[in-house]
Design a protein around this motif. Structure first.
Motif, PDB file in Angstrom:
ATOM      1  N   SER A 182       0.839  -1.205   0.000  1.00  0.00           N
ATOM      2  CA  SER A 182       0.000   0.000   0.000  1.00  0.00           C
ATOM      3  C   SER A 182       0.871   1.250   0.000  1.00  0.00           C
ATOM      4  O   SER A 182       0.641   2.178  -0.775  1.00  0.00           O
ATOM      5  CB  SER A 182      -0.897   0.029   1.243  1.00  0.00           C
ATOM      6  OG  SER A 182      -1.895  -0.937   1.124  1.00  0.00           O
ATOM      7  N   ILE A 195       0.493 -10.681   0.866  1.00  0.00           N
ATOM      8  CA  ILE A 195      -0.410 -10.692  -0.292  1.00  0.00           C
ATOM      9  C   ILE A 195      -0.680 -12.137  -0.747  1.00  0.00           C
ATOM     10  O   ILE A 195      -1.804 -12.470  -1.151  1.00  0.00           O
ATOM     11  CB  ILE A 195       0.119  -9.810  -1.454  1.00  0.00           C
ATOM     12  CG1 ILE A 195      -0.906  -9.693  -2.581  1.00  0.00           C
ATOM     13  CG2 ILE A 195       1.458 -10.301  -2.003  1.00  0.00           C
ATOM     14  CD1 ILE A 195      -2.174  -8.951  -2.235  1.00  0.00           C
ATOM     15  N   CYS A 198      -4.402  -2.497  -9.693  1.00  0.00           N
ATOM     16  CA  CYS A 198      -4.554  -1.538  -8.589  1.00  0.00           C
ATOM     17  C   CYS A 198      -5.248  -0.267  -9.074  1.00  0.00           C
ATOM     18  O   CYS A 198      -4.891   0.278 -10.108  1.00  0.00           O
ATOM     19  CB  CYS A 198      -3.177  -1.183  -8.039  1.00  0.00           C
ATOM     20  SG  CYS A 198      -2.300  -2.640  -7.465  1.00  0.00           S
ATOM     21  N   MET A 230      -3.847  -0.272  -3.199  1.00  0.00           N
ATOM     22  CA  MET A 230      -4.183  -1.687  -3.334  1.00  0.00           C
ATOM     23  C   MET A 230      -5.708  -1.809  -3.391  1.00  0.00           C
ATOM     24  O   MET A 230      -6.414  -1.048  -2.730  1.00  0.00           O
ATOM     25  CB  MET A 230      -3.654  -2.486  -2.138  1.00  0.00           C
ATOM     26  CG  MET A 230      -2.162  -2.700  -2.150  1.00  0.00           C
ATOM     27  SD  MET A 230      -1.590  -3.720  -3.545  1.00  0.00           S
ATOM     28  CE  MET A 230      -2.029  -5.379  -2.986  1.00  0.00           C
TER      29      MET A 230
END
Lengths: 487, 487
Positions: free
Chosen positions: B143, B165, B237, B153
């Motif tokens: 992030s 992740i 993203c 994210m």
């Protein structure tokens, strides 16, 4: 009608052709009698009535099925497949038959299992926006049903007037709203599927979240009817936006179009619902064959931008600021905006009807390519140079927001020399840029042997194992999706 | 530390307990020597260092692994699994070990395969917003990396400071942004996975669309490490929103909260990025254990609403109009709004830290339920009536926008009588309303035997076939996700 692919036998020179017939059983009188008892009046054997189900929409692939079944219920589909599985009879599931890769028509004499009478809405929850319906519902009918209830379908595509939601899910259709609402892998919440042996898999959940075990429905999304027959779908539908605007713009270069896209994403942000393009050659074909009128000054590239939001004043302000920016910086040369439904529809038809316009040109070699967005038009230009006078037209259009190019090459009739100049060149080019040789159309019959350009051998081998697990006799949509040789 | 689940042997009375140990091999000196050569300094056998990897975050499940491996590369993971597969050694893949269902710790002596050193970003494309990284990247680090580049994210959750992740993808984590950006099934574009036998499946595509064959990556999303070990992820993203607002509101009934949600969806529309709730009991625990301050008047229910958009003025106008509407109609009794980062963080912590506050209460029985949104709080109230004085606290919080309730029941220590009163009652209740007994937490060790409350036998049997196909020896995360008996 152009030359057809008809059981030619795939060869290295013609990998898109049909392979030799596999040793499935033939439909006997006993089999027909079973079907007629199960589906009285819905077991079609009249060759005239079968004709349109044997040929694909592009009229490039023709099968020779002698029986078309039109079940109304999941239980009937289950009984059909159990019977076919026990007797080793091949089956071709068919929705609206609008696919572009020969995936929805029989290759030889597969029994056609049509979802056209499975067209009932089962439930709609107007709090959550979750729709549950049979697989044979026509997309446009569902759209109309939802709009009356202040919702919309999360997908939209040119073929909406004919395509079935079951076919959309089976092919993981993309279309015009993917940029905003994401793919069917996220919006489809549940499926009911009949497996090859007739077992019914009831995973018709209507929940936004469910992490109980493996997500089986994903196996059937995009597998083109080769792993099971989808009989019902539950899908999350967005609220109908309060305001919709469409802008049709002209750009003098693809680079300027890409810069316009960057501005657009920044300035329209969350209200952007589509960013589509077509080139000047597409516009000529729309004018020539469909008598559509170009509403703006002639340009090398055209953009369709749609916004959809909850506050008309805010949306218009955002759109106005964006247009001012791209006009004053000369990224866009001319443009028109529509807020009224009829005019919106007219502007959209310039993008949606390109596929139809192309069919009037003779034979069309169609490619549906994913690439990094900054590369998508390079392929069109490169192909023009590569083919020179061999091709009548080389045109590009598609979904800029998704990095998805529809490259179409036309010729007065089928032309093996032209084909040999296009393939494998186009696939090698795509593979070099780590693209996908089928972004949204699937592989069907035509593209199955090109899978290795986009997937490694280990992945294809695993796909083969999944097929063998779910359909050990291989009766479901044979000759489709998976390559003839898995190595 | 409360009582632990430690190899108890599941029984009808205690289906959440561990089953007896399966006949896997033991780690020998020869095996250790192999690992030490492959992973010098990264083969951990010191019991003190192993301690924290053997116990889950809630301290409710403890394994007895004697070796923890910390590979850095996919090739190392492949060699580990090939070795384990050949020798029939069981493996427990572990990310940040923040799971809530005992899925990320060994049950017996499984080898722990940690992704903690696989923490490199591989590529980031700031045109498309596609990030590719190793599986062990911590969510919060990703992030921060993205925010510096003007992206975010697509998922966010309370455990972001520790979770990986790879673990997020393996468990199909939901979290606080799902309402806006959809599930990982849509945002994850590609995965690299090592299969049980060491084969590497390279499906690390960075394309928004790819319909070439079956979408294999879906098999590994949400299967909790039982089908393969995810070693790298590519994910789409969103752009960082230009404006973020958070409102913290009080409601005097759940019905009013639901009506507020309906207004919110209509009036905030596309800028709504979260609609979360907690009840008054949660607030008491936050005040008691974490010394957090309630910023508004005491209410039975609290809502956290987040907006994220591209135009601050428009967003504030929408939020203002919405707040005026719900205040004047008395749906909301009190509220506060934040636009500044520190205050936003403070308001969010009231929702995000409920899980942490609960851990101070003794033992927590945790349920993560999906239901039609109008039913979610009925379960909390019904459970309070059902349990009476047996429970110390019965609290509800969660993701209203997703129909996802976190029902938590506390007790000074582990209490079999209380457990017997909760289960299977809570699962039967959920099943009756066609809910999911695990919305986003997965099944892990604790919930595996309850799968039949949300999935039919045919589906569970098919899951078993998939497991057998991909991991025929069953070495990957045994005792997790699938039930002890597949019937």
């Amino acid at each position: 009608m152009p030359d057809l692919i008809r059981g030619l036998g795939a060869s290295p020179a013609n990998p898109g052709a049909a392979p030799p017939r596999l040793p499935f059983s033939r439909v006997t009188q006993e089999v027909l009698a079973f079907f007629r008892t199960l589906l009285p009046g819905r077991t079609i054997t009249d060759p005239d009535l079968l004709k349109s189900s044997n040929v694909d929409w592009l009229k490039t692939v023709e099968g020779n099925s002698e029986v078309l079944l039109r079940p109304k219920t999941t239980e009937e589909v289950s009984q059909i497949l159990r019977h076919c599985s026990e007797r080793n009879l091949a089956v071709c599931p068919q929705g609206g038959n609008t696919g572009l890769v020969g995936g929805s028509v029989p290759v030889f004499d597969e029994i056609i299992l049509s979802t056209s009478l499975m067209n009932q809405v089962i439930t709609f929850d107007n709090i959550s926006g979750i729709l549950t319906c049979q697989a044979g519902c026509v997309l446009e009918n569902l759209s109309n049903y939802l709009e009356e209830r202040d919702f919309i379908m999360p997908l939209d595509l040119g073929a909406k007037g004919s395509c079935h939601i079951g076919g959309n899910v089976s092919t993981n259709a993309g279309g015009l709203r993917l940029l905003r609402y994401g793919s069917l892998r996220g919006t489809v919440l549940g499926l009911e599927v009949v497996l090859a042996d007739g077992r019914i898999l009831k995973c018709l959940a209507t929940l936004r979240k469910d992490n109980t075990g493996y997500d089986l429905k994903q196996l059937f999304i995009g597998s083109e009817g080769t792993l099971g027959v989808i009989t019902a779908v539950s899908i999350l539908c967005p609220r109908k936006p309060k305001a919709v605007n469409v802008a049709f713009l002209g750009c003098s270069s693809f680079q300027q179009l890409l810069e316009t896209f960057q501005y657009c994403r920044g300035m329209l942000g969350e209200i952007l619902s589509a960013f589509e393009f077509l080139d000047a050659s597409c516009m000529s074909l729309l004018e020539k064959h469909l008598k559509l009128t170009n509403p703006i000054t002639e340009s090398p590239f055209y953009i369709v931008i749609e916004t959809a939001g909850s506050n008309a004043t805010h949306d218009e302000e955002k759109l106005h600021q964006f247009l001012e920016e791209v006009m004053t910086s000369s990224l866009v040369t001319d443009g028109t905006v529509a807020t009224e439904a009829t005019k919106i529809k007219a502007l959209w038809s310039l993008r949606e009807r390109v596929t139809e316009a192309l069919t009037h040109e003779g034979y069309t070699y169609k490619y549906d390519i994913s690439l990094p967005v900054e590369k998508i038009y390079d392929l069109v230009q490169d192909m023009r140079g590569h083919l020179g006078d061999m091709a009548k037209n080389v045109v590009g259009y598609g979904h800029v927001g998704d990095g998805n190019l529809h490259l179409n090459i036309t010729s007065p009739s089928k032309d093996p020399a032209l084909l040999a100049a296009i393939e494998p060149y186009v696939y090698e080019w795509t593979s070099e840029w780590k693209g996908s040789i089928s972004a949204e159309h699937g592989l069907g019959l035509k593209k199955r042997n090109y899978i290795y350009y986009s997937k490694p051998s280990e992945a294809v081998a695993l796909m083969g194992s999944i097929k063998a697990m779910l359909d050990p006799k291989g009766i479901l949509n044979p000759y489709k999706t998976l390559p003839d040789n898995i190595h």
